[in-house]
Design a protein around this motif. Structure first.
Motif, PDB file in Angstrom:
ATOM      1  N   LEU A   1       1.096  -1.243   0.043  1.00 51.17           N
ATOM      2  CA  LEU A   1       0.527  -0.030  -0.370  1.00 51.17           C
ATOM      3  C   LEU A   1       0.853   1.181   0.083  1.00 51.17           C
ATOM      4  O   LEU A   1       0.393   2.130   0.300  1.00 51.17           O
ATOM      5  N   HIS A   2       2.178   1.225   0.396  1.00 55.11           N
ATOM      6  CA  HIS A   2       2.688   2.636  -0.363  1.00 55.11           C
ATOM      7  C   HIS A   2       4.567   2.657  -0.883  1.00 55.11           C
ATOM      8  O   HIS A   2       5.237   1.186  -0.058  1.00 55.11           O
ATOM      9  N   THR A   3       4.321   3.065  -2.078  1.00 57.12           N
ATOM     10  CA  THR A   3       5.484   3.034  -2.915  1.00 57.12           C
ATOM     11  C   THR A   3       5.363   3.703  -3.818  1.00 57.12           C
ATOM     12  O   THR A   3       4.868   4.806  -3.780  1.00 57.12           O
ATOM     13  N   HIS A   4       6.576   4.367  -4.373  1.00 59.64           N
ATOM     14  CA  HIS A   4       6.552   5.199  -5.266  1.00 59.64           C
ATOM     15  C   HIS A   4       7.264   5.039  -6.272  1.00 59.64           C
ATOM     16  O   HIS A   4       8.653   5.291  -6.880  1.00 59.64           O
ATOM     17  N   ILE A   5       6.196   3.719  -6.882  1.00 56.59           N
ATOM     18  CA  ILE A   5       6.559   4.396  -8.183  1.00 56.59           C
ATOM     19  C   ILE A   5       6.782   4.480  -9.406  1.00 56.59           C
ATOM     20  O   ILE A   5       7.058   4.005 -10.677  1.00 56.59           O
TER      21      ILE A   5
ATOM     22  N   THR B   1      -1.902   8.440  -2.450  1.00 54.62           N
ATOM     23  CA  THR B   1      -1.240   9.631  -2.711  1.00 54.62           C
ATOM     24  C   THR B   1      -0.635   9.684  -1.523  1.00 54.62           C
ATOM     25  O   THR B   1      -1.150   8.777  -0.081  1.00 54.62           O
ATOM     26  N   GLU B   2       1.420   9.577  -0.841  1.00 52.17           N
ATOM     27  CA  GLU B   2       1.539   9.998   0.605  1.00 52.17           C
ATOM     28  C   GLU B   2       0.718  11.301   0.878  1.00 52.17           C
ATOM     29  O   GLU B   2       1.862  12.440  -0.068  1.00 52.17           O
ATOM     30  N   ILE B   3      -0.058  11.664   1.798  1.00 51.40           N
ATOM     31  CA  ILE B   3      -0.445  12.844   2.101  1.00 51.40           C
ATOM     32  C   ILE B   3       0.563  13.361   3.191  1.00 51.40           C
ATOM     33  O   ILE B   3       0.014  12.525   4.716  1.00 51.40           O
TER      34      ILE B   3
ATOM     35  N   ALA C   1       1.479   6.878   7.862  1.00 53.97           N
ATOM     36  CA  ALA C   1       2.561   5.969   7.639  1.00 53.97           C
ATOM     37  C   ALA C   1       3.638   5.727   8.680  1.00 53.97           C
ATOM     38  O   ALA C   1       3.715   7.362   9.256  1.00 53.97           O
ATOM     39  N   HIS C   2       4.428   5.190   8.271  1.00 58.65           N
ATOM     40  CA  HIS C   2       5.408   5.057   9.438  1.00 58.65           C
ATOM     41  C   HIS C   2       5.573   5.304  10.350  1.00 58.65           C
ATOM     42  O   HIS C   2       6.885   6.238  10.636  1.00 58.65           O
ATOM     43  N   PRO C   3       4.647   5.072  11.470  1.00 58.26           N
ATOM     44  CA  PRO C   3       4.594   6.112  13.113  1.00 58.26           C
ATOM     45  C   PRO C   3       5.803   5.012  13.469  1.00 58.26           C
ATOM     46  O   PRO C   3       6.236   6.114  14.267  1.00 58.26           O
TER      47      PRO C   3
ATOM     48  N   SER D   1       6.001  -1.616   1.580  1.00 61.25           N
ATOM     49  CA  SER D   1       7.595  -1.249   0.879  1.00 61.25           C
ATOM     50  C   SER D   1       8.274   0.118   1.623  1.00 61.25           C
ATOM     51  O   SER D   1       9.012  -0.092   1.617  1.00 61.25           O
ATOM     52  N   ASP D   2       7.162   1.049   1.035  1.00 54.27           N
ATOM     53  CA  ASP D   2       7.350   2.925   1.156  1.00 54.27           C
ATOM     54  C   ASP D   2       8.239   2.750  -0.113  1.00 54.27           C
ATOM     55  O   ASP D   2       9.515   3.425   0.305  1.00 54.27           O
ATOM     56  N   THR D   3       8.663   1.833  -1.085  1.00 55.44           N
ATOM     57  CA  THR D   3       9.638   1.453  -1.805  1.00 55.44           C
ATOM     58  C   THR D   3      10.515   2.807  -3.257  1.00 55.44           C
ATOM     59  O   THR D   3       8.543   3.427  -3.167  1.00 55.44           O
ATOM     60  N   HIS D   4      11.487   3.280  -3.233  1.00 49.79           N
ATOM     61  CA  HIS D   4      11.629   4.693  -3.972  1.00 49.79           C
ATOM     62  C   HIS D   4      12.261   4.161  -5.098  1.00 49.79           C
ATOM     63  O   HIS D   4      12.866   5.201  -6.217  1.00 49.79           O
ATOM     64  N   GLY D   5      12.860   3.200  -5.235  1.00 48.83           N
ATOM     65  CA  GLY D   5      13.550   2.724  -6.567  1.00 48.83           C
ATOM     66  C   GLY D   5      13.914   1.085  -6.644  1.00 48.83           C
ATOM     67  O   GLY D   5      13.663   1.041  -5.165  1.00 48.83           O
TER      68      GLY D   5
END
Ligand SMILES: [Fe+2]
Length: 251
Positions: free
Chosen positions: A4-8, A81-83, A137-139, A195-199
């Motif tokens: 649920l959390h990616t910067h793809i 969106t990561e708001i 996100a990431h508390p 993952s909050d992946t950035h690449g």
């Protein structure tokens, strides 16, 4: 699994730089057992945002989905969106200036500077009254939570879902963050692993499997599985969620 959390999506923020990088992230995710990812570029209130508009995100999403299809990569991507927390999120959502997850009423929210603003509870309440469901996100990065994990309890009791970062749970962001993740997880304060992946070759890879397996050693396989399947699916599908009662962390 569902991430649920990616910067793809490329060239929107500090995530993927090119369409080829987006595709590489997708290949790695699929090989890891992920079938659906939410693309959650940073909102304009974040310093990591480069370009943001709902139209642009939908365009990039369509482009990525077409490329996935032509490359034969079996990954579903939904918009999001990561708001970054700021004053009038409800208004921006209402105006359509910020995106929820897909066609759901769920949003991903991050706190600026990893601090808990005094207005947070009120802002979360306003979002809930307006009918939005919140994933925080990431508390584990929030300074006040690191000092006192019990600060999350009233938020969880009010139905706010908590998402920890897979690589943080695995210790890839240091032992302190890992310990916070472990404490939150074993005290039933965590609902989503992402993952909050950035690449593709970033320090946050687009994978979940290793973290799911590690979580299973802490909370058992069924609960670990729900962090990457049942819970994210229920959010995407607007299904009711029954969050377990969080346990008090004794100092
Ligand atoms: Fe992120």
């Amino acid at each position: 699994m569902i991430d649920l959390h990616t910067h793809i999506l490329y060239d929107l923020d500090d995530g993927a730089l090119t369409l080829e990088e987006s595709l590489e992230m997708a290949r790695i995710a699929v090989a890891d057992g992920i079938r659906t990812v939410a693309a959650t570029p940073h909102s304009p209130a974040s310093i990591a945002s480069r370009h943001y508009s709902p139209n642009l995100i939908v365009q990039r999403l369509d482009q990525l989905c077409a490329a996935l299809q032509s490359e034969g990569i079996d990954l579903t991507v939904v918009a999001g969106t990561e708001i970054a927390y700021d004053g009038d999120i409800v208004e921006q959502l209402r105006r359509g200036d910020l995106l929820t997850y897909g066609s759901s009423r769920a949003i991903l929210l991050e706190l600026s500077s990893n601090r808990m603003p005094p207005t947070l509870e009120n802002a979360l309440f306003n979002l809930q009254v307006a009918g939005y469901r919140i994933v925080l996100a990431h508390p584990e990065r929030i300074v006040e939570v690191q000092q006192d994990p019990n600060l999350l309890i009233p938020l969880v009791e009010r139905g706010v879902c908590m998402q920890i970062t897979a690589i943080a749970l695995l210790g890839g962001q240091g032992r302190q963050l890992q310990q916070v993740c472990e404490t939150l997880l074993t005290h039933q304060m965590i609902h989503i692993l992402a993952s909050d992946t950035h690449g593709p070759s970033s320090q946050r890879p687009p994978t979940l499997n290793a973290a799911r397996e590690y979580a299973a050693t802490l909370v058992g396989p069924a609960q670990a599985e729900s962090l990457v399947t049942t819970m994210p699916l229920a959010l995407l599908n607007n299904q009711p969620l029954q969050l377990p009662q969080p346990k008090n962390v004794r100092g």
